[in-house]
Design an enzyme around this catalytic site. Sequence first.
Site, mmCIF file in Angstrom:
data_model
loop_
_atom_site.group_PDB
_atom_site.id
_atom_site.type_symbol
_atom_site.label_atom_id
_atom_site.label_comp_id
_atom_site.label_asym_id
_atom_site.label_seq_id
_atom_site.Cartn_x
_atom_site.Cartn_y
_atom_site.Cartn_z
ATOM 1 N N LYS A 1 -3.791 -11.946 -8.403
ATOM 2 C CA LYS A 1 -4.862 -11.964 -7.405
ATOM 3 C C LYS A 1 -6.059 -11.141 -7.869
ATOM 4 O O LYS A 1 -5.892 -10.026 -8.352
ATOM 5 C CB LYS A 1 -4.322 -11.385 -6.094
ATOM 6 N N LYS B 1 0.844 -1.213 0.000
ATOM 7 C CA LYS B 1 0.000 0.000 0.000
ATOM 8 C C LYS B 1 0.869 1.249 0.000
ATOM 9 O O LYS B 1 0.568 2.233 -0.682
ATOM 10 C CB LYS B 1 -0.934 0.002 1.220
ATOM 11 N N LYS C 1 -10.450 -5.763 -5.794
ATOM 12 C CA LYS C 1 -11.278 -4.652 -6.289
ATOM 13 C C LYS C 1 -10.445 -3.424 -6.615
ATOM 14 O O LYS C 1 -10.887 -2.548 -7.326
ATOM 15 C CB LYS C 1 -12.415 -4.325 -5.322
#
Length: 331
Positions: A194, A111, A197
Amino acid sequence: MEIVLSGIRPTGNLHLGNYFGAIKNFVRMQEENQCFFFIADYHSLTTHPKPGDLHGNVKQVLAEYIASGLDPEKATLYVQSDLPETVELYLFLNMNAYLGELERVTTFKEKARKQPDNINAGLLTYPSLMAADILIHKAHKVPVGKDQEQHLEMTRTFARRFNRMYKEDFFPIPQAYNFGEALVKVPGLDGSGKMGKSEGEDNAIFLVDEPKVIRKKIMKAVTDSGPTQMNQQKPEVIENLFNLLKIVSAPEVVDHYDRLYNQCTIRYGDLKKQLAEDVITFTTPIRERILEISANNDYISKVARIGAEKARESASKTINEIREIIGFRHF
Ligand code: TYM
């Protein structure tokens, strides 16, 4: 009876990864255990959603959870922000969570790379909030996909640390759970490994996607130029497509395409068409239920209200015990 807990962030519609990584297990588990399933709306704040979007997203995920088979009569279905006790436990856990171990978490590093302008403390302490979610109900089992394994390991570390500091055996040490099978990782369509969203529009197949959208996304999925030698090992992008096929199609179908691949006569277009039709067969009844349930605001509100009440009973019992153990006393 064992206590099961799992959660999902309300950052978009539910996709096949959420379903086959986690929700499928929730549905079985609610029959045999005391289950808490919740929507992690606090967690979603790490990416600063617009205030106008947050409530609608939570409502949509509630509807999609129920449409996927979660039964509010059997399991406790609630929204994280209805449980202030979680935040209090998050604070307590943070007092014993160390910068080094939090910085080493893979999802934090990812992230931080993806959103370099927004590496906030919530992102860093994401694992302590997730541990608080789990420990607030003293859960034993956490049905999740493979991507959450490291977070679960952190939860165990925090639980053991608390037990050692204050009271042995206070928190059960929670385990990731998939009925004895390995945890699942559902691949995406863009070759990135993977389904997620936040991986871009064409990576994920959402439960609510219309058949024509599903066909289009799958036909566009990344492949290679095809096998050139008999029985050669499949490259990752092709393995991903076969893994999706294994999830939704009958074993004979998978064997059929496997044989064609091994004989170098496979046509990826045929495989994709088959995959699209099998996905559509699986998602269509769920999509229809999603549309029906999301139109029923009263029902969704009632589920969230009753869920919050039940969840708070369990959470306030734990937090009162914790306050007592740590040494807070009323004057
Ligand atoms: P989230 O919202 O990313 O995903 C929800 C659930 O779906 C699973 N999942 C997948 N499984 C297999 N393959 C995939 N491609 C895939 N994508 C998603 C996830 O493993 C998860 O089970 N941190 C959590 C939410 C959370 C939570 C918790 C979960 C907050 N507190 C406490 C369990 C217990 C998350 O971001 O999941």
